[in-house]
Design an enzyme around this catalytic site. Structure first.
Site, PDB file in Angstrom:
ATOM      1  N   GLU A  13      -3.358  14.993  -3.576  1.00 59.68           N
ATOM      2  CA  GLU A  13      -4.697  14.881  -4.316  1.00 59.68           C
ATOM      3  C   GLU A  13      -5.458  15.696  -4.506  1.00 59.68           C
ATOM      4  O   GLU A  13      -6.631  15.534  -4.575  1.00 59.68           O
ATOM      5  CB  GLU A  13      -4.740  13.244  -3.318  1.00 59.68           C
ATOM      6  N   SER A 142      -4.514   7.813  -4.663  1.00 57.75           N
ATOM      7  CA  SER A 142      -4.663   7.835  -6.246  1.00 57.75           C
ATOM      8  C   SER A 142      -2.653   6.945  -6.383  1.00 57.75           C
ATOM      9  O   SER A 142      -2.264   7.782  -8.211  1.00 57.75           O
ATOM     10  CB  SER A 142      -4.398   9.378  -6.401  1.00 57.75           C
ATOM     11  N   TYR A 208      -6.555   8.432 -14.263  1.00 58.16           N
ATOM     12  CA  TYR A 208      -7.572  10.229 -14.221  1.00 58.16           C
ATOM     13  C   TYR A 208      -6.852  10.124 -15.864  1.00 58.16           C
ATOM     14  O   TYR A 208      -8.794  11.544 -16.167  1.00 58.16           O
ATOM     15  CB  TYR A 208      -6.783  11.205 -13.049  1.00 58.16           C
ATOM     16  N   ARG A 246     -14.646   1.327   0.103  1.00 54.54           N
ATOM     17  CA  ARG A 246     -13.938   0.620  -1.095  1.00 54.54           C
ATOM     18  C   ARG A 246     -13.175   0.252  -0.548  1.00 54.54           C
ATOM     19  O   ARG A 246     -12.252   0.161  -1.069  1.00 54.54           O
ATOM     20  CB  ARG A 246     -14.149   1.656  -2.472  1.00 54.54           C
ATOM     21  N   ASP A 248     -10.274  -2.547  -2.530  1.00 46.41           N
ATOM     22  CA  ASP A 248      -9.163  -3.331  -3.648  1.00 46.41           C
ATOM     23  C   ASP A 248      -9.290  -4.115  -3.495  1.00 46.41           C
ATOM     24  O   ASP A 248      -8.005  -4.750  -2.589  1.00 46.41           O
ATOM     25  CB  ASP A 248      -8.428  -1.888  -4.146  1.00 46.41           C
ATOM     26  N   GLU A 260      -6.007  -2.283  -0.137  1.00 47.43           N
ATOM     27  CA  GLU A 260      -6.552  -1.878   0.805  1.00 47.43           C
ATOM     28  C   GLU A 260      -8.081  -1.190   0.847  1.00 47.43           C
ATOM     29  O   GLU A 260      -8.899  -1.864   0.052  1.00 47.43           O
ATOM     30  CB  GLU A 260      -6.033   0.061  -0.028  1.00 47.43           C
ATOM     31  N   ASN A 262     -10.027   2.277   1.366  1.00 44.54           N
ATOM     32  CA  ASN A 262     -10.396   3.915   0.646  1.00 44.54           C
ATOM     33  C   ASN A 262     -11.480   4.174   1.467  1.00 44.54           C
ATOM     34  O   ASN A 262     -13.038   3.931   1.226  1.00 44.54           O
ATOM     35  CB  ASN A 262     -10.443   4.035  -0.743  1.00 44.54           C
ATOM     36  N   GLY A 266     -12.662   8.386  -4.743  1.00 46.11           N
ATOM     37  CA  GLY A 266     -13.578   8.815  -6.018  1.00 46.11           C
ATOM     38  C   GLY A 266     -14.359   9.471  -5.892  1.00 46.11           C
ATOM     39  O   GLY A 266     -15.726   8.853  -6.305  1.00 46.11           O
TER      40      GLY A 266
HETATM   41  N1  ADP Z   1       0.983  -6.245  -4.097  1.00 46.31           N
HETATM   42  C1  ADP Z   1       0.377  -5.376  -5.425  1.00 46.31           C
HETATM   43  N2  ADP Z   1       0.103  -6.271  -6.039  1.00 46.31           N
HETATM   44  C2  ADP Z   1      -0.529  -5.888  -7.722  1.00 46.31           C
HETATM   45  N3  ADP Z   1      -0.941  -4.514  -7.888  1.00 46.31           N
HETATM   46  C3  ADP Z   1      -0.762  -3.358  -6.575  1.00 46.31           C
HETATM   47  C4  ADP Z   1      -0.334  -3.496  -5.759  1.00 46.31           C
HETATM   48  N4  ADP Z   1      -0.012  -2.870  -5.063  1.00 46.31           N
HETATM   49  C5  ADP Z   1      -0.576  -1.223  -5.648  1.00 46.31           C
HETATM   50  N5  ADP Z   1      -0.575  -2.377  -6.578  1.00 46.31           N
HETATM   51  C6  ADP Z   1      -1.398  -2.079  -8.180  1.00 46.31           C
HETATM   52  O1  ADP Z   1      -0.864   0.274  -8.064  1.00 46.31           O
HETATM   53  C7  ADP Z   1      -2.386   0.547  -7.792  1.00 46.31           C
HETATM   54  C8  ADP Z   1      -2.545   1.398  -6.407  1.00 46.31           C
HETATM   55  O2  ADP Z   1      -2.403   0.785  -5.412  1.00 46.31           O
HETATM   56  P1  ADP Z   1      -2.848   1.016  -3.729  1.00 46.31           P
HETATM   57  O3  ADP Z   1      -2.001  -0.226  -2.918  1.00 46.31           O
HETATM   58  O4  ADP Z   1      -4.341   0.915  -4.295  1.00 46.31           O
HETATM   59  O5  ADP Z   1      -2.506   2.579  -3.519  1.00 46.31           O
HETATM   60  P2  ADP Z   1      -3.588   3.943  -3.132  1.00 46.31           P
HETATM   61  O6  ADP Z   1      -4.528   3.824  -4.937  1.00 46.31           O
HETATM   62  O7  ADP Z   1      -3.567   4.000  -2.720  1.00 46.31           O
HETATM   63  O8  ADP Z   1      -2.232   4.852  -4.041  1.00 46.31           O
HETATM   64  C9  ADP Z   1      -3.804  -0.670  -6.887  1.00 46.31           C
HETATM   65  O9  ADP Z   1      -4.794  -0.276  -7.936  1.00 46.31           O
HETATM   66  C10 ADP Z   1      -2.927  -2.033  -8.401  1.00 46.31           C
HETATM   67  O10 ADP Z   1      -2.960  -1.526  -9.471  1.00 46.31           O
HETATM   68 MG    MG Z   2      -5.624   2.256  -4.578  1.00 48.52          MG
END
Ligand code: ADP
Ligand code: MG
Length: 300
Positions: A13, A142, A208, A246, A248, A260, A262, A266
């Protein structure tokens, strides 16, 4: 006060971090702070580059930045830094550990498993979790190397790609619902944002690229709002966050699932936390003031 804005770094990142750093440098009040942009290109130079600072404003994302390692170096050389502490940063970087803590407190999070190699993939278990699943690096960010997988045949390829970014890969049930994010500042929740990516999920491009996703303040129904707020604040507390973070989530049929947390989200002017703060009447500059002020108190 000498504020060093620490950006760049060595994770996947890096580019995002350089953008966060630029935005922070531009928005820090010159009347209050002597601002030093500090670009990190390798681990060794960190200690030299932060010498003499009153505070290190962390604009790093991902490994060696968001994972507690930089924080522990700064603790060792006695330089205060912004955001969450060592333990919280390390926990939140690890999605598996994060989810175990949440599950332990009955906070809803999608079913998942972890593999360290292709050989470890247990197709029966994935069948039980149910397709589609999301394959992603356990300590990624990301949405790098993240994919939605609909069938057994595509698992191996996705796991291989994710293994290029981390030693552990998460295979998680895909929750089809509405994505939201909860910004928390000093233990209080800012307005919730809805995220509507143009693609099938919030991938790197939709995060992004200009117009890659719509992100706007959302008024949830009162009961759902209460549930989301309670969950977000519980996550912040359980994961031992401080200053800001943050969380999610995806909401499916009225049930919020935590994806998750954060710890160094960002920080460009288009990013989610500044957007959420703005909706609460807090300008980007004021947000940075609050983060610095609260971080100094936290590190004392
Ligand atoms: N189990 C899930 N169900 C639905 N969408 C998911 C899931 N895991 C990840 N995503 C999608 O992928 C994106 C990135 O996943 P995330 O777990 O937030 O990891 P990071 O943001 O650290 O890369 C999320 O914002 C979401 O849009
Ligand atoms: Mg995320």
């Amino acid at each position: 006060m000498k504020v060093g804005v620490i950006m760049g770094g060595i994770s996947s990142e890096r580019e995002v971090s350089l953008n966060s750093g630029d935005a922070i440098v531009k928005n820090l009040d010159e009347k209050k702070y002597e601002v030093y942009p500090i670009i990190i290109n390798n681990k060794m130079e960190l200690i030299d580059k932060v010498k003499g600072l009153d505070i290190a404003f962390l604009a790093l994302h991902g490994n060696f930045g968001e994972d507690g390692t930089v924080q522990s170096i700064l603790e060792a050389v006695n330089i205060p830094y912004t955001g969450c502490g060592v333990l919280s940063s390390a926990i939140c970087m690890d999605k598996d550990i994060t989810k175990r803590i949440l599950r332990d407190e009955n906070i809803e999070t999608a079913e998942w498993c972890i593999v360290k190699s292709i050989e470890e993939v247990d197709y029966c278990l994935i069948e039980k979790i149910g397709y589609p699943v999301v394959v992603k690096p356990n300590r990624g960010g990301s949405s790098v190397a993240t994919a939605i997988i609909n069938n057994r045949e595509a698992i191996e390829g996705a796991v291989k790609i994710a293994l290029e970014y981390d030693k552990e890969v998460m295979i998680e049930k895909f929750i089809k619902g509405d994505e939201i994010t909860c910004s928390i500042l000093k233990g209080k929740m800012l307005p919730i944002l809805a995220i509507k990516p143009k693609s099938s999920f919030f991938d790197y491009t939709s995060k992004y690229a200009d117009g890659g996703a719509e992100e706007y303040v959302v008024e949830l129904a009162a009961e759902l709002h209460k549930k989301v707020e309670k969950m977000a604040l519980a996550c912040y507390k359980l994961l031992k966050c401080s200053v800001y973070a943050r969380i999610d989530m995806i909401v499916k049929e009225g049930v919020p699932y935590v994806l998750e947390a954060n710890t160094l989200p960002g920080m460009t002017s288009n990013s989610l936390i500044p957007k959420s703060a703005k909706a609460a009447g807090i300008s980007f500059g004021e947000l940075l003031d609050i983060i610095i002020d609260s971080s100094i108190k936290e590190r004392r």
